[in-house]
Design a protein around this motif. Structure first.
Motif, PDB file in Angstrom:
ATOM      1  N   VAL A  46      -4.637 -21.271  16.479  1.00  0.00           N
ATOM      2  CA  VAL A  46      -5.140 -20.952  15.222  1.00  0.00           C
ATOM      3  C   VAL A  46      -6.500 -20.874  15.464  1.00  0.00           C
ATOM      4  N   SER A  47      -6.988 -19.802  15.214  1.00  0.00           N
ATOM      5  CA  SER A  47      -8.297 -19.630  15.390  1.00  0.00           C
ATOM      6  C   SER A  47      -9.066 -18.866  14.248  1.00  0.00           C
ATOM      7  N   HIS A  48     -10.393 -19.143  14.000  1.00  0.00           N
ATOM      8  CA  HIS A  48     -11.168 -18.573  13.071  1.00  0.00           C
ATOM      9  C   HIS A  48     -12.241 -17.886  13.577  1.00  0.00           C
ATOM     10  N   THR A  49     -12.684 -16.642  13.326  1.00  0.00           N
ATOM     11  CA  THR A  49     -13.884 -16.167  14.059  1.00  0.00           C
ATOM     12  C   THR A  49     -14.590 -15.301  13.030  1.00  0.00           C
ATOM     13  N   HIS A  50     -15.780 -15.438  13.248  1.00  0.00           N
ATOM     14  CA  HIS A  50     -16.891 -14.644  12.196  1.00  0.00           C
ATOM     15  C   HIS A  50     -17.676 -13.539  12.807  1.00  0.00           C
ATOM     16  N   LEU A  51     -17.560 -12.497  12.664  1.00  0.00           N
ATOM     17  CA  LEU A  51     -18.286 -11.183  13.203  1.00  0.00           C
ATOM     18  C   LEU A  51     -19.408 -11.172  11.968  1.00  0.00           C
ATOM     19  N   SER A  52     -20.848 -11.167  12.820  1.00  0.00           N
ATOM     20  CA  SER A  52     -21.823 -10.810  11.893  1.00  0.00           C
ATOM     21  C   SER A  52     -22.544  -9.576  12.456  1.00  0.00           C
ATOM     22  N   LYS A  53     -22.432  -8.492  11.639  1.00  0.00           N
ATOM     23  CA  LYS A  53     -23.176  -7.378  12.003  1.00  0.00           C
ATOM     24  C   LYS A  53     -22.983  -7.066  13.707  1.00  0.00           C
ATOM     25  N   ASP A  54     -21.909  -6.902  13.954  1.00  0.00           N
ATOM     26  CA  ASP A  54     -21.541  -6.777  15.183  1.00  0.00           C
ATOM     27  C   ASP A  54     -21.391  -5.419  15.812  1.00  0.00           C
ATOM     28  N   ASP A  55     -21.869  -4.628  16.646  1.00  0.00           N
ATOM     29  CA  ASP A  55     -21.865  -3.451  17.211  1.00  0.00           C
ATOM     30  C   ASP A  55     -21.016  -3.178  18.302  1.00  0.00           C
ATOM     31  N   ARG A  56     -20.277  -4.304  18.879  1.00  0.00           N
ATOM     32  CA  ARG A  56     -19.568  -4.057  20.169  1.00  0.00           C
ATOM     33  C   ARG A  56     -18.325  -3.122  19.658  1.00  0.00           C
ATOM     34  N   THR A  57     -17.950  -2.150  20.689  1.00  0.00           N
ATOM     35  CA  THR A  57     -16.864  -1.348  20.485  1.00  0.00           C
ATOM     36  C   THR A  57     -15.449  -1.919  20.862  1.00  0.00           C
ATOM     37  N   VAL A  58     -15.456  -3.187  21.745  1.00  0.00           N
ATOM     38  CA  VAL A  58     -14.293  -3.527  21.827  1.00  0.00           C
ATOM     39  C   VAL A  58     -14.298  -5.206  21.877  1.00  0.00           C
ATOM     40  N   ILE A  59     -13.769  -6.061  21.067  1.00  0.00           N
ATOM     41  CA  ILE A  59     -14.077  -7.419  21.019  1.00  0.00           C
ATOM     42  C   ILE A  59     -12.679  -8.349  21.343  1.00  0.00           C
ATOM     43  N   LEU A  60     -12.600  -8.950  22.197  1.00  0.00           N
ATOM     44  CA  LEU A  60     -11.462  -9.945  22.572  1.00  0.00           C
ATOM     45  C   LEU A  60     -11.470 -10.942  21.361  1.00  0.00           C
ATOM     46  N   VAL A  61     -10.567 -10.800  20.477  1.00  0.00           N
ATOM     47  CA  VAL A  61     -10.368 -11.866  19.530  1.00  0.00           C
ATOM     48  C   VAL A  61      -9.472 -13.149  19.778  1.00  0.00           C
ATOM     49  N   ALA A  62      -8.317 -12.687  20.560  1.00  0.00           N
ATOM     50  CA  ALA A  62      -7.507 -13.847  20.880  1.00  0.00           C
ATOM     51  C   ALA A  62      -7.152 -13.788  22.254  1.00  0.00           C
ATOM     52  N   ARG A  63      -7.181 -14.686  23.014  1.00  0.00           N
ATOM     53  CA  ARG A  63      -7.018 -14.777  24.585  1.00  0.00           C
ATOM     54  C   ARG A  63      -5.391 -14.262  24.810  1.00  0.00           C
ATOM     55  N   PRO A  64      -4.919 -13.992  25.885  1.00  0.00           N
ATOM     56  CA  PRO A  64      -3.678 -13.638  26.192  1.00  0.00           C
ATOM     57  C   PRO A  64      -2.449 -14.914  25.727  1.00  0.00           C
ATOM     58  N   PHE A  65      -1.420 -14.641  25.097  1.00  0.00           N
ATOM     59  CA  PHE A  65      -0.709 -15.518  24.313  1.00  0.00           C
ATOM     60  C   PHE A  65       0.827 -15.006  24.822  1.00  0.00           C
ATOM     61  N   GLY A  66       1.438 -15.875  25.409  1.00  0.00           N
ATOM     62  CA  GLY A  66       2.917 -15.306  25.844  1.00  0.00           C
ATOM     63  C   GLY A  66       3.977 -15.457  24.765  1.00  0.00           C
ATOM     64  N   PHE A  67       4.470 -14.339  24.200  1.00  0.00           N
ATOM     65  CA  PHE A  67       5.435 -14.374  23.083  1.00  0.00           C
ATOM     66  C   PHE A  67       6.961 -14.295  23.818  1.00  0.00           C
ATOM     67  N   GLY A  68       7.625 -15.212  23.181  1.00  0.00           N
ATOM     68  CA  GLY A  68       9.061 -15.047  23.289  1.00  0.00           C
ATOM     69  C   GLY A  68       9.908 -14.158  22.492  1.00  0.00           C
ATOM     70  N   PRO A  69      11.351 -14.232  22.405  1.00  0.00           N
ATOM     71  CA  PRO A  69      11.772 -13.305  21.441  1.00  0.00           C
ATOM     72  C   PRO A  69      11.518 -13.461  20.325  1.00  0.00           C
ATOM     73  N   ASN A  70      10.920 -14.506  19.562  1.00  0.00           N
ATOM     74  CA  ASN A  70      10.653 -14.541  18.093  1.00  0.00           C
ATOM     75  C   ASN A  70       9.170 -14.919  17.975  1.00  0.00           C
ATOM     76  N   GLY A  71       8.289 -14.387  18.676  1.00  0.00           N
ATOM     77  CA  GLY A  71       7.007 -14.375  18.460  1.00  0.00           C
ATOM     78  C   GLY A  71       6.505 -13.831  17.369  1.00  0.00           C
ATOM     79  N   VAL A  72       5.395 -14.298  16.835  1.00  0.00           N
ATOM     80  CA  VAL A  72       4.736 -13.906  15.503  1.00  0.00           C
ATOM     81  C   VAL A  72       3.198 -13.962  15.529  1.00  0.00           C
ATOM     82  N   ILE A  73       2.648 -12.807  15.034  1.00  0.00           N
ATOM     83  CA  ILE A  73       1.152 -12.614  14.939  1.00  0.00           C
ATOM     84  C   ILE A  73       0.743 -12.641  13.552  1.00  0.00           C
TER      85      ILE A  73
END
Length: 453
Positions: A46-73
């Motif tokens: 459970v993470s909190h991210t604050h972007l402040s006038k960010d000009d990056r085209t691609v941003i990794l918000v959450a690192r790889p997470f392994g979801f099972g049959p009942n995964g939720v985002i």
């Protein structure tokens, strides 16, 4: 070896490789790639991210997470703003949004980014929502809440990204992300599928290391007449390692139940810092023969110690920065570079005192009248050199290869391998350098005791 690790890491996380390359260069970039797999799953899900006038085209918000049959985002976006240059046309909000992707699909994303295409239009991603869709579904408080349940046939390891394909636009927003798997009774498990066994693993390793610490303490007490200061330092090292394993077990348990490690992170930072400082100090002290071959440190040996300890302090600061921030934070990749570069430097630095001691014993065996005893000590330090090199190679290279090549369901295997290797290294070192009247390695002659401390 480094080239092989680089290829494996860039194969599993190609898009990470692009972002890493843009934030580092040269040697630092090489060690950066070594870290790609290790950092997966360190932070709460459970993470909190604050972007402040960010000009990056691609941003990794959450690192790889392994979801099972009942995964939720779950994604919650608030305080979002788009800033454009003066006199620029209105932003196309359909070009700004969030998506998830598997490691296999990231190779195509790499090609799209190099050709200037918008990653949100790629067919190999799963687009979650765009800013255009957010405007139509906001709550009364201006927040946008999104929930996506992974279908049973879509389970796998996914990374969450933010994409900005609007030319000239900079973005500000607060983003809360929760990733978890639901159990049969609706109980949330915030650990990735591959991390499910980590709380149990670290608790088992805590028990084993606690037993090792108790046995080593009993050996020191029983052989207190032959125990030296280095044996006390070795005991402290095992104690700090034991406490760091306990904090790891508690940390992963809290992440599993609440999504955040809470106060366990403080204990982890403290005990891990002391363990790192003590580990390198003990290895250097043993390597120089301090306390049992000679009661003093030569000037060059003091220099190595004074180099390694400050670097370990900086590396521990980098650990805190990495753990307290998400990959979306600017400078996160730079701190990751710093951590792993310093770790490799420290690992290499501790080998020099062992080589110097081996050289000294070899020369002494050939010149003085104590050849037999020096040959025995020379054999010991050659074995210790092999042990240290093997330990560094396994925990810094083989563990990365395991994490990079194993299926995401078995990520815990690399953690188990690293901890078992550490326990084995501690046990073998204790056996080789245990205090004992019959142990010839601790018999100092009168002329050797004459040197001032």
């Amino acid at each position: 070896i480094f080239d092989a690790v680089k290829v494996l890491a860039s194969t599993r996380f190609p898009l990470w490789h692009i972002m890493a390359s843009s934030s580092s260069s040269g040697l630092c970039g090489l060690f950066l790639v070594l870290a790609l797999s290790l950092l997966v799953g360190v932070q709460g899900h459970v993470s909190h991210t604050h972007l402040s006038k960010d000009d990056r085209t691609v941003i990794l918000v959450a690192r790889p997470f392994g979801f099972g049959p009942n995964g939720v985002i779950e994604v919650e976006v608030s305080d979002d703003k788009i800033f454009l240059p003066e006199n620029a046309p209105a932003a196309n909000k359909a070009k700004i949004g969030f998506f998830i992707t598997t490691a296999e699909a990231e190779a195509q994303l790499e090609d799209d980014l190099s050709e200037g295409g918008c990653v949100l239009d790629n067919q190999n991603i799963d687009r979650l929502f765009t800013f255009q869709e957010m405007d139509a579904q906001r709550g009364m408080d201006g927040k946008f809440e999104y929930v996506n349940r992974i279908s049973p046939d879509k389970g796998g390891e996914y990374s969450l990204f933010f994409a900005n394909c609007q030319p000239g636009a900079v973005i500000s927003a607060s983003v809360r992300v929760a990733l978890y798997n639901e159990g049969p009774n609706g109980v949330r498990d915030y650990l990735s599928v591959g991390e499910a066994l980590l709380p149990t693993l670290y608790m088992v390793m805590f028990v084993l290391m606690a037993v090792a610490a108790t046995l080593w303490g009993l050996v020191i007490f029983k052989e207190r007449a032959n125990s030296l200061k280095i044996h006390i330092m070795m005991f402290l090292l095992v104690v700090f390692k034991t406490l760091s394993l306990l904090s790891q077990a508690g940390r992963y348990h809290m992440i599993r139940t609440t999504g955040d490690p809470h106060d366990w992170r403080i204990a982890f930072y403290v005990f891990t810092a002391f363990r790192s400082l003590t580990l390198f100090t003990v290895v250097i002290m043993i390597a120089t023969g301090w306390s049992f071959l000679k009661p003093f440190l030569a000037e060059k040996e003091k220099n190595v110690l004074m180099l390694v300890l400050p670097l370990q302090v900086i590396a521990n600061i980098a650990t805190v920065v990495l753990d307290e921030n998400t990959p979306a934070a600017k400078g996160w990749f730079t701190w990751r570079d710093v951590f792993h570069l310093l770790d490799i430097i420290c690992c290499c630095a501790v080998l020099f005192p062992i080589v110097w001691t081996i050289k000294h014993l070899r020369e002494a065996a050939a010149t003085d009248g104590k050849a037999a005893r020096n040959v025995v000590k020379l054999t010991l330090f050659r074995q210790f050199y092999v042990m240290v090199v093997s330990y560094i190679y396994f925990t810094r290279i083989v563990v990365y290869l395991l994490r990079s090549t194993m299926p995401f369901e078995y990520i815990w295997v690399s953690d188990a391998a690293r901890e078992l290797a550490t326990l084995t290294f501690f046990v073998l070192t204790g056996i080789k350098f245990r205090p004992s009247e019959e142990n010839p390695y601790f018999a100092l002659a009168d002329d050797e005791r004459a040197f001032p401390l």
